[in-house]
Design a protein around this motif. Structure first.
Motif, mmCIF file in Angstrom:
data_model
loop_
_atom_site.group_PDB
_atom_site.id
_atom_site.type_symbol
_atom_site.label_atom_id
_atom_site.label_comp_id
_atom_site.label_asym_id
_atom_site.label_seq_id
_atom_site.Cartn_x
_atom_site.Cartn_y
_atom_site.Cartn_z
ATOM 1 N N ILE A 192 -1.041 7.138 -15.039
ATOM 2 C CA ILE A 192 -2.011 6.134 -14.626
ATOM 3 C C ILE A 192 -3.448 6.643 -14.701
ATOM 4 O O ILE A 192 -4.370 5.899 -14.999
ATOM 5 N N ASP A 193 -3.633 7.965 -14.462
ATOM 6 C CA ASP A 193 -4.998 8.506 -14.470
ATOM 7 C C ASP A 193 -5.573 8.618 -15.879
ATOM 8 O O ASP A 193 -6.782 8.811 -16.048
ATOM 9 N N SER A 194 -4.727 8.496 -16.887
ATOM 10 C CA SER A 194 -5.211 8.525 -18.269
ATOM 11 C C SER A 194 -5.578 7.130 -18.766
ATOM 12 O O SER A 194 -6.123 6.984 -19.860
ATOM 13 N N VAL A 195 -5.268 6.113 -17.972
ATOM 14 C CA VAL A 195 -5.550 4.726 -18.355
ATOM 15 C C VAL A 195 -6.693 4.135 -17.523
ATOM 16 O O VAL A 195 -7.646 3.601 -18.071
ATOM 17 N N PHE A 196 -6.565 4.248 -16.192
ATOM 18 C CA PHE A 196 -7.553 3.632 -15.314
ATOM 19 C C PHE A 196 -8.450 4.666 -14.644
ATOM 20 O O PHE A 196 -7.975 5.711 -14.184
ATOM 21 N N LYS A 197 -9.723 4.338 -14.581
ATOM 22 C CA LYS A 197 -10.689 5.149 -13.848
ATOM 23 C C LYS A 197 -10.663 4.766 -12.375
ATOM 24 O O LYS A 197 -10.526 5.612 -11.491
ATOM 25 N N VAL A 207 -10.798 -5.729 -10.212
ATOM 26 C CA VAL A 207 -11.540 -5.196 -11.351
ATOM 27 C C VAL A 207 -10.866 -3.897 -11.804
ATOM 28 O O VAL A 207 -10.790 -2.930 -11.041
ATOM 29 N N LEU A 208 -10.358 -3.907 -13.024
ATOM 30 C CA LEU A 208 -9.697 -2.742 -13.600
ATOM 31 C C LEU A 208 -10.668 -2.039 -14.540
ATOM 32 O O LEU A 208 -11.041 -2.591 -15.575
ATOM 33 N N SER A 209 -11.096 -0.844 -14.170
ATOM 34 C CA SER A 209 -12.025 -0.069 -15.004
ATOM 35 C C SER A 209 -11.244 1.033 -15.705
ATOM 36 O O SER A 209 -10.690 1.925 -15.047
ATOM 37 N N GLU A 210 -11.175 0.950 -17.018
ATOM 38 C CA GLU A 210 -10.376 1.894 -17.788
ATOM 39 C C GLU A 210 -11.180 3.137 -18.174
ATOM 40 O O GLU A 210 -12.419 3.102 -18.250
ATOM 41 N N VAL A 211 -10.460 4.205 -18.448
ATOM 42 C CA VAL A 211 -11.077 5.472 -18.835
ATOM 43 C C VAL A 211 -11.883 5.322 -20.116
ATOM 44 O O VAL A 211 -12.968 5.892 -20.259
ATOM 45 N N ARG A 212 -11.388 4.521 -21.057
ATOM 46 C CA ARG A 212 -12.061 4.367 -22.362
ATOM 47 C C ARG A 212 -13.262 3.425 -22.311
ATOM 48 O O ARG A 212 -13.948 3.233 -23.313
ATOM 49 N N GLY A 213 -13.522 2.822 -21.141
ATOM 50 C CA GLY A 213 -14.694 1.979 -20.994
ATOM 51 C C GLY A 213 -14.434 0.491 -20.896
ATOM 52 O O GLY A 213 -15.334 -0.271 -20.538
ATOM 53 N N ASP A 214 -13.217 0.039 -21.210
ATOM 54 C CA ASP A 214 -12.890 -1.378 -21.094
ATOM 55 C C ASP A 214 -12.799 -1.775 -19.614
ATOM 56 O O ASP A 214 -12.384 -0.979 -18.775
ATOM 57 N N VAL A 215 -13.182 -3.003 -19.322
ATOM 58 C CA VAL A 215 -13.146 -3.512 -17.949
ATOM 59 C C VAL A 215 -12.493 -4.893 -17.940
ATOM 60 O O VAL A 215 -12.839 -5.764 -18.743
ATOM 61 N N THR A 216 -11.539 -5.094 -17.028
ATOM 62 C CA THR A 216 -10.898 -6.392 -16.856
ATOM 63 C C THR A 216 -11.175 -6.887 -15.447
ATOM 64 O O THR A 216 -10.883 -6.191 -14.467
ATOM 65 N N GLU A 217 -11.728 -8.098 -15.344
ATOM 66 C CA GLU A 217 -12.005 -8.706 -14.038
ATOM 67 C C GLU A 217 -11.136 -9.939 -13.882
ATOM 68 O O GLU A 217 -11.123 -10.818 -14.745
ATOM 69 N N MET A 218 -10.397 -10.011 -12.773
ATOM 70 C CA MET A 218 -9.571 -11.173 -12.466
ATOM 71 C C MET A 218 -10.054 -11.786 -11.158
ATOM 72 O O MET A 218 -10.164 -11.091 -10.145
ATOM 73 N N THR A 236 0.808 -1.217 0.000
ATOM 74 C CA THR A 236 0.000 0.000 0.000
ATOM 75 C C THR A 236 0.844 1.272 0.000
ATOM 76 O O THR A 236 0.391 2.310 -0.485
ATOM 77 N N GLU A 237 2.048 1.215 0.531
ATOM 78 C CA GLU A 237 2.904 2.399 0.525
ATOM 79 C C GLU A 237 3.241 2.824 -0.899
ATOM 80 O O GLU A 237 3.215 4.006 -1.231
ATOM 81 N N SER A 238 3.550 1.858 -1.752
ATOM 82 C CA SER A 238 3.837 2.174 -3.156
ATOM 83 C C SER A 238 2.567 2.603 -3.876
ATOM 84 O O SER A 238 2.587 3.518 -4.709
ATOM 85 N N ILE A 239 1.450 1.952 -3.544
ATOM 86 C CA ILE A 239 0.179 2.280 -4.196
ATOM 87 C C ILE A 239 -0.246 3.710 -3.879
ATOM 88 O O ILE A 239 -0.799 4.411 -4.731
ATOM 89 N N LYS A 240 0.016 4.156 -2.657
ATOM 90 C CA LYS A 240 -0.390 5.501 -2.235
ATOM 91 C C LYS A 240 0.279 6.600 -3.057
ATOM 92 O O LYS A 240 -0.211 7.722 -3.117
ATOM 93 N N GLU A 241 1.391 6.282 -3.693
ATOM 94 C CA GLU A 241 2.097 7.276 -4.497
ATOM 95 C C GLU A 241 1.304 7.684 -5.735
ATOM 96 O O GLU A 241 1.520 8.759 -6.288
ATOM 97 N N ASN A 242 0.370 6.826 -6.160
ATOM 98 C CA ASN A 242 -0.360 7.088 -7.401
ATOM 99 C C ASN A 242 -1.879 7.053 -7.253
ATOM 100 O O ASN A 242 -2.586 7.361 -8.213
ATOM 101 N N PHE A 243 -2.382 6.666 -6.066
ATOM 102 C CA PHE A 243 -3.822 6.502 -5.895
ATOM 103 C C PHE A 243 -4.288 7.046 -4.539
ATOM 104 O O PHE A 243 -3.510 7.112 -3.591
ATOM 105 N N THR A 244 -5.561 7.378 -4.487
ATOM 106 C CA THR A 244 -6.224 7.526 -3.201
ATOM 107 C C THR A 244 -6.835 6.169 -2.874
ATOM 108 O O THR A 244 -7.297 5.452 -3.767
ATOM 109 N N LEU A 245 -6.837 5.806 -1.594
ATOM 110 C CA LEU A 245 -7.284 4.489 -1.171
ATOM 111 C C LEU A 245 -8.549 4.603 -0.324
ATOM 112 O O LEU A 245 -8.587 5.399 0.615
ATOM 113 N N GLN A 246 -9.548 3.816 -0.661
ATOM 114 C CA GLN A 246 -10.776 3.763 0.128
ATOM 115 C C GLN A 246 -11.010 2.312 0.527
ATOM 116 O O GLN A 246 -11.335 1.469 -0.308
#
Length: 206
Positions: free
Chosen positions: A154-159, A173-184, A125-135
């Motif tokens: 990263i903000d131009s790729v993932f929503k 679940v990766l929700s992209e800005v362009r509308g594509d969604v990837t679920e793992m 989470t320490e590395s993640i916090k550098e690029n995201f807000t966490l909820q």
């Protein structure tokens, strides 16, 4: 009418309850410590990618191995075999005997996302916090973490990136800005055997 003594008793009880809830709340630090305990995890995955340009989603499945020190081995078996090995500074992809290796200097942007991917899997989470807000919501046995990008690129790729789990990651679940969604979805996770086999060690040596 509620008397003064009764009023203060209820108010005090409310403060005690609020303090207790906050004291035992499941925090981001708790989550990191929980995920960090499993330094080597094996399991199965199923990935479904819904893309705007295709009418039907693309489904793949296989196995994965995550070693916090070595990296991630992603072995797709369906619909066709692909072996992907990610480390902090190298990426190897093998398809039908054809192997390609990429280093950090070859494509810095690709490795930006590679390190992000490894951070997600390790719960760093320490590395993640550098690029995201966490909820974070939920508790130790069932939690959900929603990441919202705060920086380029990263903000131009993932929503958003939504992660669900318990002791392990169970769903991403990766929700992209362009509308594509990837679920793992990850299943059958195990920490046994607790060390890499000789064959697995060789996979990370390239």
């Amino acid at each position: 009418m509620l008397n003064v003594k009764r009023y203060w008793s209820l108010l005090l009880a409310s403060f005690v309850m609020l303090f207790s809830v906050n004291s035992f709340a499941f925090s981001v630090d708790d989550l990191q410590q929980q995920l960090a305990k499993s330094t080597l995890v094996r399991g199965d995955f199923k990935q479904v990618r819904t893309m705007q340009m295709f009418a039907q989603p693309l489904s793949t499945s296989g196995t994965f191995l995550l070693d916090h020190e070595k990296g991630l081995l992603w072995q797709q078996t369906t619909p066709f075999p692909i072996a992907l090995t990610l480390t902090q500074n190298k990426l190897r992809q093998s398809i039908n005997g054809d192997t390609q290796v990429m280093t950090d200097s070859d494509n810095p942007m690709a490795f930006y996302f590679t390190r992000l991917f490894l951070s997600l899997f390790k719960g760093d989470t320490e590395s993640i916090k550098e690029n995201f807000t966490l909820q974070l919501t939920g508790e130790k046995g069932a939690w959900t973490l929603i990441l919202t990008p705060t920086k380029a690129p990263i903000d131009s790729v993932f929503k958003t990136i939504k992660i669900e789990g318990n002791d392990y990651l169970n769903r991403v679940v990766l929700s992209e800005v362009r509308g594509d969604v990837t679920e793992m979805v990850f299943t059958n996770q195990s920490t046994e055997p607790a060390t890499l086999t000789e064959e697995e060690l060789r996979v990370f040596e390239f």
